[in-house]
Design a protein around this motif. Structure first.
Motif, PDB file in Angstrom:
ATOM      1  N   UNK A 122     -19.899  14.768  77.205  1.00 12.82           N
ATOM      2  CA  UNK A 122     -18.884  13.726  77.363  1.00 12.82           C
ATOM      3  C   UNK A 122     -18.512  13.240  75.975  1.00 12.82           C
ATOM      4  N   UNK A 123     -17.219  13.089  75.728  1.00 17.72           N
ATOM      5  CA  UNK A 123     -16.759  12.554  74.459  1.00 17.72           C
ATOM      6  C   UNK A 123     -16.441  11.070  74.640  1.00 17.72           C
ATOM      7  N   UNK A 124     -16.296  10.337  73.548  1.00 16.97           N
ATOM      8  CA  UNK A 124     -15.994   8.909  73.688  1.00 16.97           C
ATOM      9  C   UNK A 124     -14.721   8.689  74.510  1.00 16.97           C
ATOM     10  N   UNK A 125     -14.681   7.563  75.179  1.00 15.87           N
ATOM     11  CA  UNK A 125     -13.476   7.227  75.935  1.00 15.87           C
ATOM     12  C   UNK A 125     -12.312   7.059  74.962  1.00 15.87           C
ATOM     13  N   UNK A 126     -11.120   7.099  75.514  1.00 17.24           N
ATOM     14  CA  UNK A 126      -9.920   6.917  74.703  1.00 17.24           C
ATOM     15  C   UNK A 126      -9.988   5.595  73.953  1.00 17.24           C
ATOM     16  N   UNK A 127     -10.373   4.543  74.647  1.00 16.58           N
ATOM     17  CA  UNK A 127     -10.441   3.218  73.999  1.00 16.58           C
ATOM     18  C   UNK A 127     -11.514   3.171  72.910  1.00 16.58           C
ATOM     19  N   UNK A 128     -12.666   3.773  73.180  1.00 16.86           N
ATOM     20  CA  UNK A 128     -13.737   3.809  72.176  1.00 16.86           C
ATOM     21  C   UNK A 128     -13.274   4.555  70.925  1.00 16.86           C
ATOM     22  N   UNK A 129     -12.673   5.708  71.134  1.00 18.95           N
ATOM     23  CA  UNK A 129     -12.245   6.529  69.997  1.00 18.95           C
ATOM     24  C   UNK A 129     -11.129   5.834  69.225  1.00 18.95           C
TER      25      UNK A 129
ATOM     26  N   UNK B 233     -12.178  12.799  86.717  1.00 23.41           N
ATOM     27  CA  UNK B 233     -11.655  11.513  87.160  1.00 23.41           C
ATOM     28  C   UNK B 233     -12.779  10.497  87.376  1.00 23.41           C
ATOM     29  N   UNK B 234     -12.624   9.362  86.730  1.00 23.03           N
ATOM     30  CA  UNK B 234     -13.594   8.284  86.850  1.00 23.03           C
ATOM     31  C   UNK B 234     -14.802   8.421  85.947  1.00 23.03           C
ATOM     32  N   UNK B 235     -14.973   9.582  85.319  1.00 18.74           N
ATOM     33  CA  UNK B 235     -16.133   9.800  84.451  1.00 18.74           C
ATOM     34  C   UNK B 235     -15.773   9.927  82.975  1.00 18.74           C
ATOM     35  N   UNK B 236     -14.562  10.348  82.694  1.00 15.08           N
ATOM     36  CA  UNK B 236     -14.132  10.484  81.307  1.00 15.08           C
ATOM     37  C   UNK B 236     -13.780  11.912  80.949  1.00 15.08           C
ATOM     38  N   UNK B 237     -13.705  12.138  79.645  1.00 16.64           N
ATOM     39  CA  UNK B 237     -13.344  13.454  79.114  1.00 16.64           C
ATOM     40  C   UNK B 237     -14.592  14.194  78.651  1.00 16.64           C
TER      41      UNK B 237
END
Length: 118
Positions: free
Chosen positions: A31-38, A66-70
């Motif tokens: 899992x990579x950081x969320x869009x907001x985190x990055x 979906x719901x878990x992230x990228x």
């Protein structure tokens, strides 16, 4: 992150994330950081980070659960290397070779310079 004016910021962000995948910071299925985190890490607007993530998803480098992230795609490293090699051979290398010729840089000098970088 310092951005340059030669390329859209979202593409520079996509390149940075691709670099991190190549370096092994993120491996296949990580899992990579969320869009907001990055976006917060880089000090950019979340919409800009969304564009970067969308670009990487379109290229098959990351995928969304979906719901878990990228997450990093299974063959992301291979895909990034293949794409970058093609770009290097078609775009960077011809200009590099032209500059070597103009500056009278020999292959021996180049090998020495490359060896000192490693």
């Amino acid at each position: 992150m310092a951005f340059n004016n030669d390329k859209a910021i979202y593409l520079q962000i996509a390149d940075r994330l691709s670099d991190e995948i190549l370096a092994g910071v993120y491996k296949a299925f990580d899992r990579i950081p969320s869009v907001r985190e990055y976006a917060a890490t880089l000090g950019v607007n979340a919409n800009t980070a969304v564009k970067a993530y969308d670009q990487l998803a379109q290229e098959g480098i990351i995928f969304n659960k979906r719901g878990l992230g990228y997450f990093v795609a299974e063959d992301a490293q291979r895909h990034i290397k293949q794409t970058r090699r093609q770009t290097f051979l078609k775009t960077v290398l011809p200009e590099f070779a032209r500059q070597m010729k103009l500056l009278d840089i020999s292959w021996e000098e180049l090998k020495e310079a490359v060896a000192s970088v490693q």
